[in-house]
Design an enzyme around this catalytic site. Structure first.
Site, PDB file in Angstrom:
ATOM      1  CG  HIS A 155      -1.976  -1.073   1.215  1.00  0.00           C
ATOM      2  ND1 HIS A 155      -3.292  -0.826   1.475  1.00  0.00           N
ATOM      3  CD2 HIS A 155      -1.904  -2.402   0.932  1.00  0.00           C
ATOM      4  CE1 HIS A 155      -3.992  -1.954   1.372  1.00  0.00           C
ATOM      5  NE2 HIS A 155      -3.158  -2.918   1.044  1.00  0.00           N
ATOM      6  CG  ASN A 235       0.597 -13.022   3.855  1.00  0.00           C
ATOM      7  OD1 ASN A 235      -0.324 -13.761   3.575  1.00  0.00           O
ATOM      8  ND2 ASN A 235       1.864 -13.354   3.656  1.00  0.00           N
ATOM      9  CB  ALA A 236       0.334  -7.180   6.038  1.00  0.00           C
ATOM     10  CG  ASP A 294      -4.886  -9.876  -1.575  1.00  0.00           C
ATOM     11  OD1 ASP A 294      -3.868  -9.794  -0.884  1.00  0.00           O
ATOM     12  OD2 ASP A 294      -5.547  -8.879  -1.935  1.00  0.00           O
TER      13      ASP A 294
END
Lengths: 381, 260
Positions: A155, A235-236, A294
């Site tokens: 992002h 993830n993240a 995703d």
């Protein structure tokens, strides 16, 4: 046979020679459909003295509820986060193409964007029923901008935001509109996130934790305020640590309010998460697993479907082991669980009587052969 | 009486199913002349139903011109309750065959006027031309349908209160909670079944052996209502070896010899 149906004259279709996903098991049962909904044949027989108008021979295939993708950023050249000149056309294109993968409902996902993008795009992504034109839009998934800088992933950093007070004013200032929004991913460690979670949950919007540096107690607090999903587990977010499991610890937390389930999305492409990690999560909390793609615009084929559709399948009779779970568990992770998470399992994600007749016909390798929405065939291989 | 003794439950079920199949096929039913069949519920006939479904799926048996009349149904149990006899018949038989819904008849245990429902059922049987073949089972207390010990041997379709034994025996289907088991049923009478042109009783298992003994080797007695069929011109008892355990060796040898 004379028609004697007292409730409706609409035609009734009976799918025979099939195994359907019912009561969490694949069973040899017929599937009955009328007026876009799954019909109860026993009630039809005794109450209406009715019968099928036509029968479809499924030739021993599997019928599962249509798949629901709650995290898809675009595909086939379309990026939902762009304020293109034809936003609705873009969504329609993706909605049509994903029918090939058995997806009958989805949440177009917007990544962290500047406020004017949200203001322009959100009103154009309307909730709508699926049909021959494409999969249904359940609502928008806003992934950002209230996320952690360290865990922003792909992002853009300059559009990340924090909450001023976290109330409705903050949300409306950034997003512009909350109609047609089904989910919001945010990082709960941001100050005043509790107010935002409260505000969103109160409007029936599913709050998801993701792109976050939260520790377990911050995550548990968010769940107590109403959060119910984890965006792409592992993830993240902080990795699992045995002294502070972080967000991952929600899978086995004992501080989840009774009666609530925390669902977690996993990108099951074998790349975002190692299959062994996927198995650990699934074994720890099988009821919460939600498969997502995703997918991004560059993808011609959403990655998630590969794993579900083909590989690592070891077929022994009716039991196929996909990355260590049963066929039924995998099918439910793609249909029932996302529906439960969004609070719509009374009409989507199952083959229960009275629910929308959105389903897929699969062969034994779980390849999608036909897709149906509201009882109508909308795609076939 | 014909007493047909097979080695085990599966063979007894198969014999009974073949008999029913052959009777229907030989009758050659048409739209003007239906074959009327009386049917039971319970665990005993399950094997027979499975075989009948198999013969239907093989193309050997159609139920298009068959009318069915079930023996009984619980009072006050919702029709879609998994233990209702409507659910039993749908799941174990009707949904697998080509019978037309309007040709099936099961007593409605939720009718507002139960007596009228029973009278109407008798009329439906008469209107259909009477029962060609009534298939039934036997309870451990010798009852046919829900005609508990003490039921009149000339009784008709009516409301019956269940005996304690029966309620206890049924508890296993209601989570072993006696308070959840229905206490009343609608049932065809002994007289109703006696009116059928032919009667076939299925009896399997050692727990039914004493009832079979009382039914065929002792006198006609309202305490063992199946004994009434000693006075029916055309009755067949189909059983397995275990069900004959209380019979005299002489009886068993006589009937076994007649089977070869």
């Amino acid at each position: 046979m004379p028609s004697n149906k007292s409730v409706s004259d609409a035609p009734i279709t009976q799918f025979v020679n099939c195994r359907i996903l019912k009561d969490h098991k694949l069973q040899w049962e017929d599937l009955w459909v009328r007026e876009g909904k799954i019909l109860n044949p026993e009630k039809l027989f005794f109450d209406e003295e009715g019968f099928a108008d036509h029968k479809v021979d499924c030739e021993d295939k599997i019928i599962a509820p249509g798949f629901i993708d709650v995290q898809i950023n675009g595909g086939y050249g379309i990026d939902f986060s762009q304020a293109s000149s034809d936003i609705r056309g873009g969504v329609a294109l993706v909605a049509k193409k994903i029918l090939e993968h058995g997806v009958t409902s989805f949440c177009p996902t917007l990544v962290t964007s500047p406020s004017d993008i949200y203001h322009k795009v959100i009103p154009e992504l309307r909730v709508q029923d699926g049909g021959p034109e494409g999969a249904g839009v359940l609502g928008i998934h806003l992934e950002g901008p209230f996320i952690s800088e360290e865990k922003r992933g792909a992002h853009p950093p300059k559009f990340l935001r924090t909450f001023k007070a976290g109330g409705l004013a903050d949300l409306m200032e950034i997003y512009g509109h909350l109609d047609n929004v089904a989910m919001v991913t945010l990082a709960p460690e941001l100050a005043n996130s509790a107010a935002a979670i409260h505000e969103l949950s109160g409007r029936g919007i599913a709050v998801s934790l993701g792109h976050s540096m939260a520790d377990l107690s911050q995550a548990e607090e968010a769940v107590q305020h109403g959060a119910k999903f984890i965006t792409h587990l592992f993830n993240a977010m902080l990795p699992f640590h045995h002294r502070d499991p972080g967000i991952v610890g929600l899978l086995t937390s004992d501080r989840v309010p009774p009666g609530r389930t925390v669902y977690y999305g996993m990108i099951a492409d074998g790349i975002h998460t190692h299959p062994a990690a996927l198995r650990i999560a699934h074994r720890a909390h099988p009821a919460g697993l939600v498969l997502v793609t995703d997918a991004v615009m560059a993808m011609g084929l959403p990655p998630g479907r590969h794993t579900l559709g083909q590989q690592q399948i070891d077929i022994q009779g009716l039991h196929a082991y996909l990355t260590g779970c049963t066929v039924e568990a995998a099918l439910e992770a793609a249909s029932l669980h996302p529906a439960q998470m969004l609070g719509i399992s009374h009409r989507k994600g199952t083959l229960e009587y009275g629910t929308d007749a959105d389903f897929v016909v699969l062969d034994d390798t779980l390849t999608v052969r036909e897709t149906y929405i509201a009882g109508q065939k909308v795609w076939r291989k | 009486m014909r007493l047909v003794i097979l080695d085990d439950y599966d063979l007894a079920s198969e014999w009974a199913a073949k008999y029913i199949r052959n009777r229907i096929v030989q009758f050659k039913p048409t739209a003007d002349r239906y074959f009327t069949l009386g049917l039971p519920t319970g665990s005993t006939p399950l094997g027979c139903y499975r075989k009948l479904i198999e013969y239907h799926k093989n193309g050997d048996l159609s139920f298009k011109y068959v009318k069915t009349f079930n023996m009984d149904e619980y009072v006050g149990l919702p029709r879609d309750h998994p233990e209702s006899y409507h659910s039993y018949m749908w799941n174990n038989f009707f949904k697998h065959i080509d019978i037309e819904p309007q040709n099936t008849h099961i007593l409605d245990g939720n009718a507002s006027d139960l007596q009228a429902e029973c009278a109407a059922f008798e009329q439906q049987i008469t209107a259909a031309g009477g029962i060609e073949l009534f298939v039934g089972g036997i309870g451990p207390d010798g009852h046919i349908a829900f005609n508990e010990p003490g039921s009149s041997l000339v009784s008709r379709t009516r409301v019956k209160t269940l005996a304690k034994d029966t309620i206890v025996a049924n508890a296993r289907f209601f989570g072993n909670d006696l308070s959840k088991v229905p206490t009343m049923t609608l049932t065809v009478g002994v007289g109703t079944v006696m009116d059928a042109r032919e009667v076939m009783i299925l009896i399997t298992g050692a727990h039914k052996a004493f009832a079979l003994y009382k039914a065929i080797e002792e006198g006609v007695n309202h305490m063992w209502t199946v004994s009434a069929f000693q006075q029916h011109p055309r009755t067949i008892f189909v059983c397995d070896e275990d069900a004959t355990l209380e019979l005299r060796v002489k009886t068993v040898k006589y009937f076994k010899a007649r089977m070869h």
